[in-house]
Design a protein around this motif. Structure first.
Motif, PDB file in Angstrom:
ATOM      1  N   THR A  66      56.616-103.350   6.659  1.00 19.12           N
ATOM      2  CA  THR A  66      55.872-102.452   7.557  1.00 19.12           C
ATOM      3  C   THR A  66      55.085-101.466   6.703  1.00 19.12           C
ATOM      4  O   THR A  66      55.383-101.256   5.516  1.00 19.12           O
ATOM      5  N   ALA A  67      54.089-100.839   7.336  1.00 16.78           N
ATOM      6  CA  ALA A  67      53.274 -99.850   6.622  1.00 16.78           C
ATOM      7  C   ALA A  67      54.135 -98.669   6.165  1.00 16.78           C
ATOM      8  O   ALA A  67      53.958 -98.149   5.058  1.00 16.78           O
ATOM      9  N   GLU A  68      55.069 -98.276   7.022  1.00 12.07           N
ATOM     10  CA  GLU A  68      55.954 -97.161   6.670  1.00 12.07           C
ATOM     11  C   GLU A  68      56.840 -97.509   5.481  1.00 12.07           C
ATOM     12  O   GLU A  68      57.020 -96.682   4.565  1.00 12.07           O
ATOM     13  N   ASN A  69      57.395 -98.726   5.468  1.00 11.79           N
ATOM     14  CA  ASN A  69      58.254 -99.143   4.350  1.00 11.79           C
ATOM     15  C   ASN A  69      57.451 -99.257   3.058  1.00 11.79           C
ATOM     16  O   ASN A  69      57.938 -98.892   1.974  1.00 11.79           O
ATOM     17  N   ARG A  70      56.234 -99.758   3.171  1.00 11.24           N
ATOM     18  CA  ARG A  70      55.403 -99.866   1.960  1.00 11.24           C
ATOM     19  C   ARG A  70      55.091 -98.483   1.404  1.00 11.24           C
ATOM     20  O   ARG A  70      55.047 -98.290   0.185  1.00 11.24           O
ATOM     21  N   GLN A  71      54.892 -97.513   2.292  1.00 10.70           N
ATOM     22  CA  GLN A  71      54.680 -96.137   1.855  1.00 10.70           C
ATOM     23  C   GLN A  71      55.906 -95.603   1.117  1.00 10.70           C
ATOM     24  O   GLN A  71      55.803 -94.912   0.101  1.00 10.70           O
ATOM     25  N   ASP A 127      54.021 -91.229  -3.475  1.00 14.48           N
ATOM     26  CA  ASP A 127      52.687 -91.333  -4.061  1.00 14.48           C
ATOM     27  C   ASP A 127      51.620 -90.605  -3.250  1.00 14.48           C
ATOM     28  O   ASP A 127      50.567 -90.262  -3.785  1.00 14.48           O
ATOM     29  N   LYS A 128      51.905 -90.349  -1.971  1.00 13.27           N
ATOM     30  CA  LYS A 128      50.886 -89.634  -1.180  1.00 13.27           C
ATOM     31  C   LYS A 128      50.737 -88.186  -1.631  1.00 13.27           C
ATOM     32  O   LYS A 128      49.736 -87.535  -1.315  1.00 13.27           O
ATOM     33  N   LEU A 129      51.713 -87.688  -2.393  1.00 11.18           N
ATOM     34  CA  LEU A 129      51.591 -86.360  -2.984  1.00 11.18           C
ATOM     35  C   LEU A 129      50.887 -86.390  -4.338  1.00 11.18           C
ATOM     36  O   LEU A 129      50.482 -85.334  -4.844  1.00 11.18           O
ATOM     37  N   LEU A 130      50.757 -87.584  -4.911  1.00  9.67           N
ATOM     38  CA  LEU A 130      50.250 -87.692  -6.283  1.00  9.67           C
ATOM     39  C   LEU A 130      48.900 -88.387  -6.397  1.00  9.67           C
ATOM     40  O   LEU A 130      48.050 -87.965  -7.190  1.00  9.67           O
ATOM     41  N   PHE A 131      48.711 -89.473  -5.647  1.00  9.37           N
ATOM     42  CA  PHE A 131      47.521 -90.309  -5.821  1.00  9.37           C
ATOM     43  C   PHE A 131      46.909 -90.684  -4.473  1.00  9.37           C
ATOM     44  O   PHE A 131      47.588 -90.719  -3.443  1.00  9.37           O
ATOM     45  N   LYS A 132      45.643 -91.000  -4.512  1.00  9.76           N
ATOM     46  CA  LYS A 132      45.001 -91.650  -3.376  1.00  9.76           C
ATOM     47  C   LYS A 132      45.330 -93.138  -3.437  1.00  9.76           C
ATOM     48  O   LYS A 132      45.712 -93.666  -4.485  1.00  9.76           O
ATOM     49  N   SER A 133      45.150 -93.851  -2.332  1.00 11.82           N
ATOM     50  CA  SER A 133      45.501 -95.265  -2.263  1.00 11.82           C
ATOM     51  C   SER A 133      44.748 -96.068  -3.313  1.00 11.82           C
ATOM     52  O   SER A 133      43.513 -95.985  -3.431  1.00 11.82           O
ATOM     53  N   GLY A 134      45.507 -96.851  -4.088  1.00 12.10           N
ATOM     54  CA  GLY A 134      44.920 -97.719  -5.111  1.00 12.10           C
ATOM     55  C   GLY A 134      44.410 -96.992  -6.328  1.00 12.10           C
ATOM     56  O   GLY A 134      43.837 -97.626  -7.223  1.00 12.10           O
ATOM     57  N   SER A 135      44.633 -95.658  -6.410  1.00 10.57           N
ATOM     58  CA  SER A 135      44.104 -94.876  -7.527  1.00 10.57           C
ATOM     59  C   SER A 135      45.226 -94.466  -8.466  1.00 10.57           C
ATOM     60  O   SER A 135      46.392 -94.387  -8.091  1.00 10.57           O
ATOM     61  N   TYR A 136      44.862 -94.179  -9.706  1.00 14.30           N
ATOM     62  CA  TYR A 136      45.828 -93.659 -10.672  1.00 14.30           C
ATOM     63  C   TYR A 136      45.426 -92.278 -11.180  1.00 14.30           C
ATOM     64  O   TYR A 136      45.947 -91.791 -12.181  1.00 14.30           O
ATOM     65  N   ILE A 137      44.463 -91.632 -10.464  1.00 15.20           N
ATOM     66  CA  ILE A 137      44.035 -90.279 -10.815  1.00 15.20           C
ATOM     67  C   ILE A 137      44.918 -89.286 -10.058  1.00 15.20           C
ATOM     68  O   ILE A 137      45.036 -89.339  -8.833  1.00 15.20           O
ATOM     69  N   ASP A 157      59.260 -85.551   0.943  1.00 15.00           N
ATOM     70  CA  ASP A 157      58.561 -86.458   0.022  1.00 15.00           C
ATOM     71  C   ASP A 157      59.008 -86.276  -1.423  1.00 15.00           C
ATOM     72  O   ASP A 157      58.477 -86.916  -2.329  1.00 15.00           O
ATOM     73  N   ILE A 158      59.959 -85.363  -1.631  1.00 14.14           N
ATOM     74  CA  ILE A 158      60.513 -85.154  -2.976  1.00 14.14           C
ATOM     75  C   ILE A 158      62.027 -85.225  -2.868  1.00 14.14           C
ATOM     76  O   ILE A 158      62.636 -84.478  -2.100  1.00 14.14           O
ATOM     77  N   GLN A 159      62.639 -86.123  -3.622  1.00 13.94           N
ATOM     78  CA  GLN A 159      64.094 -86.289  -3.577  1.00 13.94           C
ATOM     79  C   GLN A 159      64.658 -86.119  -4.981  1.00 13.94           C
ATOM     80  O   GLN A 159      64.148 -86.703  -5.948  1.00 13.94           O
ATOM     81  N   VAL A 160      65.704 -85.315  -5.081  1.00 21.30           N
ATOM     82  CA  VAL A 160      66.398 -85.106  -6.355  1.00 21.30           C
ATOM     83  C   VAL A 160      67.839 -85.547  -6.180  1.00 21.30           C
ATOM     84  O   VAL A 160      68.529 -85.085  -5.266  1.00 21.30           O
ATOM     85  N   ASN A 161      68.294 -86.450  -7.021  1.00 28.38           N
ATOM     86  CA  ASN A 161      69.695 -86.884  -6.948  1.00 28.38           C
ATOM     87  C   ASN A 161      70.188 -87.308  -8.310  1.00 28.38           C
ATOM     88  O   ASN A 161      69.410 -87.363  -9.279  1.00 28.38           O
ATOM     89  N   VAL A 162      71.490 -87.573  -8.374  1.00 27.03           N
ATOM     90  CA  VAL A 162      72.136 -87.986  -9.624  1.00 27.03           C
ATOM     91  C   VAL A 162      72.762 -89.356  -9.416  1.00 27.03           C
ATOM     92  O   VAL A 162      73.465 -89.579  -8.434  1.00 27.03           O
ATOM     93  N   GLU A 163      72.502 -90.259 -10.344  1.00 25.29           N
ATOM     94  CA  GLU A 163      73.125 -91.580 -10.317  1.00 25.29           C
ATOM     95  C   GLU A 163      73.671 -91.867 -11.711  1.00 25.29           C
ATOM     96  O   GLU A 163      72.926 -91.908 -12.682  1.00 25.29           O
TER      97      GLU A 163
END
Length: 278
Positions: free
Chosen positions: A243-248, A148-158, A132-138
């Motif tokens: 799909t739900a997975e793609n939206r995630q 976002d599942k590591l940072l926020f609940k659904s629809g929340s910004y807390i 759920d964490i990706q580090v890369n160079v572009e």
């Protein structure tokens, strides 16, 4: 006797007449030969005169050309000297430009080296094995993408408490690079956001999530002037929102760590102006 004398006289006349005709014929033949020779000589003379005129014209032409060449030699000497001077100046200019290009390339190489070192530090700090964490160079810029599942609940910004552990590792690396800027981008899926009177849509939600992350980073010691808040809403999806997975996958926060743009491009612009001679 008298008849004999007359006969002899007549014979003498006839003989004399025959001799005169023969000589006359010889003279005429000789005259014709001489006339032919004269005509031939006249033709040759005229030919020689024509050739003489042609040679005289060629001589005049060559004299003029010779004079022009002499003049041109003087001009060429001057031009050659000027040309050599111009070539020398051009070579000096090329050397200066090569030096400037080399300096510019060195600057870019130093920037790339710092970026690669930053990537290594970031991967080590945040734990590259977490899916759920990706580090890369572009294009020379470091991107940290956090689901976002590591940072926020659904629809929340807390920001969740668990997220602060991950952000603490990110903050530790950012604080070690005071010459870098940190831009926090919020991304959502395309499911319409139900307005609560404060936020109108997904775009508002993405910006609010960005500022929420920035406030946590502030608390963790990142200077405010080093951070940029940005919301991209649903408009930069990674995959189709079908799909739900793609939206995630599309619901994410991306932290962009990059050299301070104004300083870096001021340096580039200065070198390019110097390079172009402006």
């Amino acid at each position: 006797m008298r008849k004999a004398i007359l006969a002899l006289s007549a014979l003498a006349l006839v003989t004399a007449s025959c001799g005169t005709k023969k000589k006359l014929a010889e003279c005429e033949a000789k005259n014709k030969e001489i006339q032919d020779l004269l005509n031939t000589a006249t033709v040759k003379l005229n030919t020689c005169l024509a050739e003489k005129d042609q040679l005289n014209s060629q001589i005049d032409f060559l004299k003029k050309n010779n004079s022009d060449l002499i003049n041109n030699m003087g001009n060429m000497t001057t031009l050659t000297a000027k040309g050599a001077e111009n070539v020398e100046k051009a070579l000096e200019s090329m050397k200066e430009k090569d030096l400037k290009i080399s300096r510019l390339q060195d600057a870019i190489t130093r920037k790339d080296s710092v970026t690669l070192a930053l990537v290594s530090s970031m991967k080590s700090a945040v734990g590259i094995n977490d899916p759920d964490i990706q580090v890369n160079v572009e294009k020379g810029v470091v991107f940290i993408s956090i689901s976002d599942k590591l940072l926020f609940k659904s629809g929340s910004y807390i920001v969740s408490e668990n997220a602060k552990t991950v952000l603490g590792k990110v903050a530790m690396v950012i604080k070690s690079k005071p010459d870098f800027e940190c831009m926090v981008e919020g991304h959502t899926d395309n499911v319409p956001y139900k307005s609560n009177g404060v936020l109108l849509d997904n775009w508002d939600l993405s910006v609010k999530r960005s500022t929420s992350i920035i406030r946590v980073l502030q608390e963790l010691g990142i200077p405010s002037k080093q951070m940029i808040a940005a919301g991209r809403g649903e408009y930069i999806p990674l995959v189709e929102n079908n799909t739900a997975e793609n939206r995630q996958t599309n619901r994410r926060t991306r932290i962009v760590i990059l050299p301070k743009i104004d300083q870096f491009y001021d340096m580039i612009e200065k070198e390019m102006k110097t390079l172009s001679g402006k």
